[in-house]
Design a protein around this motif. Structure first.
Motif, PDB file in Angstrom:
ATOM      1  N   UNK A 177       0.800  -1.216   0.000  1.00  0.00           N
ATOM      2  CA  UNK A 177       0.000   0.000   0.000  1.00  0.00           C
ATOM      3  C   UNK A 177       0.839   1.275   0.000  1.00  0.00           C
ATOM      4  N   UNK A 178       2.120   1.179   0.251  1.00  0.00           N
ATOM      5  CA  UNK A 178       2.974   2.360   0.221  1.00  0.00           C
ATOM      6  C   UNK A 178       2.889   3.008  -1.164  1.00  0.00           C
ATOM      7  N   UNK A 179       2.817   4.323  -1.188  1.00  0.00           N
ATOM      8  CA  UNK A 179       2.607   5.008  -2.472  1.00  0.00           C
ATOM      9  C   UNK A 179       3.749   5.979  -2.763  1.00  0.00           C
ATOM     10  N   UNK A 180       3.934   6.241  -4.046  1.00  0.00           N
ATOM     11  CA  UNK A 180       5.079   7.032  -4.496  1.00  0.00           C
ATOM     12  C   UNK A 180       4.888   8.516  -4.208  1.00  0.00           C
ATOM     13  N   UNK A 181       5.883   9.109  -3.591  1.00  0.00           N
ATOM     14  CA  UNK A 181       5.941  10.557  -3.413  1.00  0.00           C
ATOM     15  C   UNK A 181       6.818  11.197  -4.490  1.00  0.00           C
ATOM     16  N   UNK A 182       7.850  10.460  -4.891  1.00  0.00           N
ATOM     17  CA  UNK A 182       8.788  10.938  -5.912  1.00  0.00           C
ATOM     18  C   UNK A 182       9.203   9.741  -6.765  1.00  0.00           C
ATOM     19  N   UNK A 183       9.192   9.917  -8.088  1.00  0.00           N
ATOM     20  CA  UNK A 183       9.504   8.824  -9.005  1.00  0.00           C
ATOM     21  C   UNK A 183      10.809   9.091  -9.742  1.00  0.00           C
ATOM     22  N   UNK A 184      11.677   8.096  -9.717  1.00  0.00           N
ATOM     23  CA  UNK A 184      12.918   8.195 -10.463  1.00  0.00           C
ATOM     24  C   UNK A 184      12.614   8.314 -11.948  1.00  0.00           C
ATOM     25  N   UNK A 185      13.299   9.212 -12.631  1.00  0.00           N
ATOM     26  CA  UNK A 185      13.025   9.462 -14.045  1.00  0.00           C
ATOM     27  C   UNK A 185      13.437   8.282 -14.913  1.00  0.00           C
ATOM     28  N   UNK A 186      12.593   7.954 -15.875  1.00  0.00           N
ATOM     29  CA  UNK A 186      12.912   6.960 -16.892  1.00  0.00           C
ATOM     30  C   UNK A 186      13.452   7.687 -18.116  1.00  0.00           C
ATOM     31  N   UNK A 187      14.188   6.985 -18.963  1.00  0.00           N
ATOM     32  CA  UNK A 187      14.752   7.641 -20.165  1.00  0.00           C
ATOM     33  C   UNK A 187      13.664   8.312 -20.997  1.00  0.00           C
ATOM     34  N   UNK A 188      13.920   9.549 -21.387  1.00  0.00           N
ATOM     35  CA  UNK A 188      12.990  10.284 -22.238  1.00  0.00           C
ATOM     36  C   UNK A 188      11.884  10.994 -21.507  1.00  0.00           C
ATOM     37  N   UNK A 189      11.776  10.824 -20.188  1.00  0.00           N
ATOM     38  CA  UNK A 189      10.720  11.477 -19.429  1.00  0.00           C
ATOM     39  C   UNK A 189      11.186  12.841 -18.921  1.00  0.00           C
ATOM     40  N   UNK A 190      10.251  13.759 -18.685  1.00  0.00           N
ATOM     41  CA  UNK A 190      10.628  15.023 -18.040  1.00  0.00           C
ATOM     42  C   UNK A 190      11.104  14.751 -16.619  1.00  0.00           C
ATOM     43  N   UNK A 191      12.033  15.550 -16.131  1.00  0.00           N
ATOM     44  CA  UNK A 191      12.550  15.316 -14.780  1.00  0.00           C
ATOM     45  C   UNK A 191      13.023  16.621 -14.160  1.00  0.00           C
ATOM     46  N   UNK A 192      13.213  16.573 -12.834  1.00  0.00           N
ATOM     47  CA  UNK A 192      13.774  17.685 -12.072  1.00  0.00           C
ATOM     48  C   UNK A 192      14.843  17.124 -11.147  1.00  0.00           C
ATOM     49  N   UNK A 193      15.822  17.919 -10.853  1.00  0.00           N
ATOM     50  CA  UNK A 193      16.870  17.516  -9.924  1.00  0.00           C
ATOM     51  C   UNK A 193      16.309  17.514  -8.502  1.00  0.00           C
ATOM     52  N   UNK A 194      16.684  16.518  -7.724  1.00  0.00           N
ATOM     53  CA  UNK A 194      16.198  16.416  -6.356  1.00  0.00           C
ATOM     54  C   UNK A 194      17.287  15.782  -5.494  1.00  0.00           C
ATOM     55  N   UNK A 195      17.135  15.766  -4.173  1.00  0.00           N
ATOM     56  CA  UNK A 195      18.117  15.086  -3.312  1.00  0.00           C
ATOM     57  C   UNK A 195      18.226  13.591  -3.604  1.00  0.00           C
ATOM     58  N   UNK A 196      17.274  13.032  -4.355  1.00  0.00           N
ATOM     59  CA  UNK A 196      17.271  11.589  -4.641  1.00  0.00           C
ATOM     60  C   UNK A 196      17.606  11.301  -6.105  1.00  0.00           C
ATOM     61  N   UNK A 197      18.065  12.351  -6.794  1.00  0.00           N
ATOM     62  CA  UNK A 197      18.412  12.211  -8.200  1.00  0.00           C
ATOM     63  C   UNK A 197      17.333  12.797  -9.100  1.00  0.00           C
ATOM     64  N   UNK A 198      17.494  12.558 -10.392  1.00  0.00           N
ATOM     65  CA  UNK A 198      16.534  13.096 -11.358  1.00  0.00           C
ATOM     66  C   UNK A 198      15.206  12.335 -11.243  1.00  0.00           C
ATOM     67  N   UNK A 199      14.114  13.108 -11.218  1.00  0.00           N
ATOM     68  CA  UNK A 199      12.815  12.461 -11.092  1.00  0.00           C
ATOM     69  C   UNK A 199      11.677  13.454 -11.203  1.00  0.00           C
ATOM     70  N   UNK A 200      10.476  12.992 -10.830  1.00  0.00           N
ATOM     71  CA  UNK A 200       9.285  13.833 -10.889  1.00  0.00           C
ATOM     72  C   UNK A 200       8.323  13.419  -9.768  1.00  0.00           C
ATOM     73  N   UNK A 201       7.390  14.286  -9.426  1.00  0.00           N
ATOM     74  CA  UNK A 201       6.499  13.989  -8.298  1.00  0.00           C
ATOM     75  C   UNK A 201       5.550  12.820  -8.593  1.00  0.00           C
ATOM     76  N   UNK A 202       5.163  12.117  -7.530  1.00  0.00           N
ATOM     77  CA  UNK A 202       4.044  11.190  -7.631  1.00  0.00           C
ATOM     78  C   UNK A 202       2.758  11.988  -7.720  1.00  0.00           C
ATOM     79  N   UNK A 203       1.673  11.307  -8.018  1.00  0.00           N
ATOM     80  CA  UNK A 203       0.402  12.010  -8.236  1.00  0.00           C
ATOM     81  C   UNK A 203      -0.133  12.650  -6.954  1.00  0.00           C
ATOM     82  N   UNK A 204      -0.136  11.923  -5.845  1.00  0.00           N
ATOM     83  CA  UNK A 204      -0.855  12.372  -4.655  1.00  0.00           C
ATOM     84  C   UNK A 204      -0.191  13.551  -3.959  1.00  0.00           C
ATOM     85  N   UNK A 205       1.131  13.616  -4.024  1.00  0.00           N
ATOM     86  CA  UNK A 205       1.862  14.633  -3.268  1.00  0.00           C
ATOM     87  C   UNK A 205       1.554  16.052  -3.743  1.00  0.00           C
ATOM     88  N   UNK A 206       1.212  16.195  -5.032  1.00  0.00           N
ATOM     89  CA  UNK A 206       1.044  17.537  -5.594  1.00  0.00           C
ATOM     90  C   UNK A 206      -0.057  18.322  -4.885  1.00  0.00           C
TER      91      UNK A 206
END
Length: 466
Positions: A177-206
């Protein structure tokens, strides 16, 4: 005023956090395509709800977000050979066009995910520090087991949720049941730099991050479609309250499902309709009337028969407004005839409207009260009331319909002319009964000069334009 709170599954007296002010957050669209009539029901409901709160004297701040980074957006960008940013901008523009056609006013704030990345990252960092979230290989998850009240909104235990929920499958998660807060970027996806590397927000956190930023730790009302109760809103509650230690929202409002021909609307059944498609046959004000003619929590069935009924109902309201306007214009401003009993009746309809709308925003009963007002005043019109009576009735009709976002159009001169034609026909019939045939012929000739031909039939007088 009472509202049905999903959190308690009961109607509760409404008390805002700050007297006279209401902070509302309504979940907006994921902008990867045109929204459909089911989405429109939610957007129209919260738009009209804001109108009613203002009508009752509250100062309202409404926030409605745009999810502009998501798997569906990335997939649609590939289909349309555009970038994800271009896709989201295209459908944000389309949203505003379609919303305007439905009489939906802009929210006070329309935040986008991509404009709030720093706040989202800070929110996730704080959850990690509180040990209710964890990072694994660039992905960050909320630890459901660390939040004891999980399931409180959807009224399900963790065991029930594990058994029946559609959840993200990932073998790295501690708990299914644990849900994603931040998703590691896959090749070709938009991303932002974060303390956990390149990625983007999960849906619920926004929504949690943006509600906190624009409205504070605790808001008065949070809502959306009924399908968002779990997992989206459940997860919002968990991550927000785990961070702040305060209630996230005092009242949770959810809009009922919309069916098409008694079948659940879905893309897999290809039985969904967008406002753009509906507008090919109906004015979209008819669709708004149709949606508000049912209580927002009740199931609603969309089909041609219900839309035709809505069209006729809305036309009755327009005809009443235009007829009353016409007679008001004909009466002298200093007309002394005042019917105190009718004025009292009008005020009773004002109070009845407030009573039913205060009962969990019951627009269905609110519209019924409006039709009762129309019926009562139409009877009074035949008795040639004083101008003050008609003006008071017209003012109330427009006041109550304005709350619902109805009767917002000015009709053409032809519509106003129709009232005048009917009055002239009535005058002609009166002249004929009095055997004043010369006057009757003059009225007929006058109408003919204006392009209106009368036909005397066994069913009465009919008219048509040349």
């Amino acid at each position: 005023m009472k509202l049905f709170n999903t959190l308690t599954r009961s109607k509760e007296a409404f008390y805002p956090i700050e007297e006279g002010k209401i902070k509302m957050y309504a979940c907006g669209p994921t902008v990867y395509n045109y929204f459909h009539i089911g989405n429109a029901r939610t957007f129209i409901t919260f738009d009209a709800m804001r109108n009613y709160f203002k009508y009752r004297g509250y100062e309202v701040t409404l926030v409605q977000n745009f999810t502009d980074v998501d798997d569906k957006i990335i997939q649609q960008a590939s289909k349309e050979d555009m970038t994800p940013e271009e896709i989201s901008l295209k459908y944000i523009k389309a949203y505003f066009e379609d919303a305007e056609s439905l009489g939906i006013q802009k929210a006070d704030i329309h935040p986008r995910v991509t404009e709030n990345i720093p706040e989202i990252i800070a929110f996730v960092e704080a959850l990690i520090l509180k040990k209710v979230a964890y990072e694994i290989e660039g992905d960050v998850y909320f630890d459901v087991s660390a939040y004891p009240n999980y399931g409180r909104l959807s009224k399900q235990s963790l065991e029930e949720l594990r058994a029946g929920a559609r959840i993200e499958v990932n073998e790295n998660k501690k708990n299914p049941l644990d849900f994603a807060l931040w998703k590691k970027a896959k090749p070709g996806e938009p991303y932002w730099e974060s303390p956990w590397g390149k990625g983007r927000p999960g849906w619920h956190i926004e929504c949690s991050a943006m509600a906190k930023k624009y409205l504070g730790d605790t808001i008065d009302i949070h809502g959306g479609g009924g399908d968002l109760t779990f997992p989206h809103h459940e997860n919002e509650v968990a991550q927000s309250e785990a961070l702040t230690g305060k209630p996230f929202a005092n009242y949770w409002l959810h809009v009922g499902y919309l069916n098409v021909d008694n079948r659940k609307m879905s893309k897999s059944l290809n039985n969904f309709f967008t406002p753009r498609e509906i507008s090919e046959k109906y004015d979209l004000e008819v669709a708004r009337f149709f949606i508000l003619s049912a209580h927002y929590r009740s199931p609603l069935n969309f089909n041609e028969e219900s839309m035709e009924a809505a069209k006729q109902g809305l036309e009755r309201l327009y005809n009443a407004r235009d007829t009353w306007r016409y007679y008001c214009d004909k009466l002298p401003k200093n007309n002394p005839s005042v019917d105190d009993s009718t004025i009292k009746l009008i005020n009773e309809y004002r109070q009845r409207y407030i009573e039913v709308m205060d009962d969990d925003f019951n627009t269905a009963d609110g519209i019924s009260v409006i039709f009762e007002l129309v019926k009562a005043i139409n009877s009074v019109v035949q008795e040639k009331p004083g101008r003050e009576v008609l003006e008071e009735a017209l003012s109330l009709l427009q006041e109550q319909c304005h709350v619902l976002g109805l009767l917002q159009k000015n009709r053409t001169d032809d519509v106003i002319l129709e009232n005048e034609i009917l009055e002239m026909i009535e005058m002609r019939e009166k002249a004929r009964k009095e055997k004043n045939y010369a006057k009757a012929d003059d009225i007929r000739d006058d109408l003919k000069k204006r392009g209106i031909v009368l036909e005397d039939t066994s069913e009465g007088v009919k008219w048509k334009k040349l």
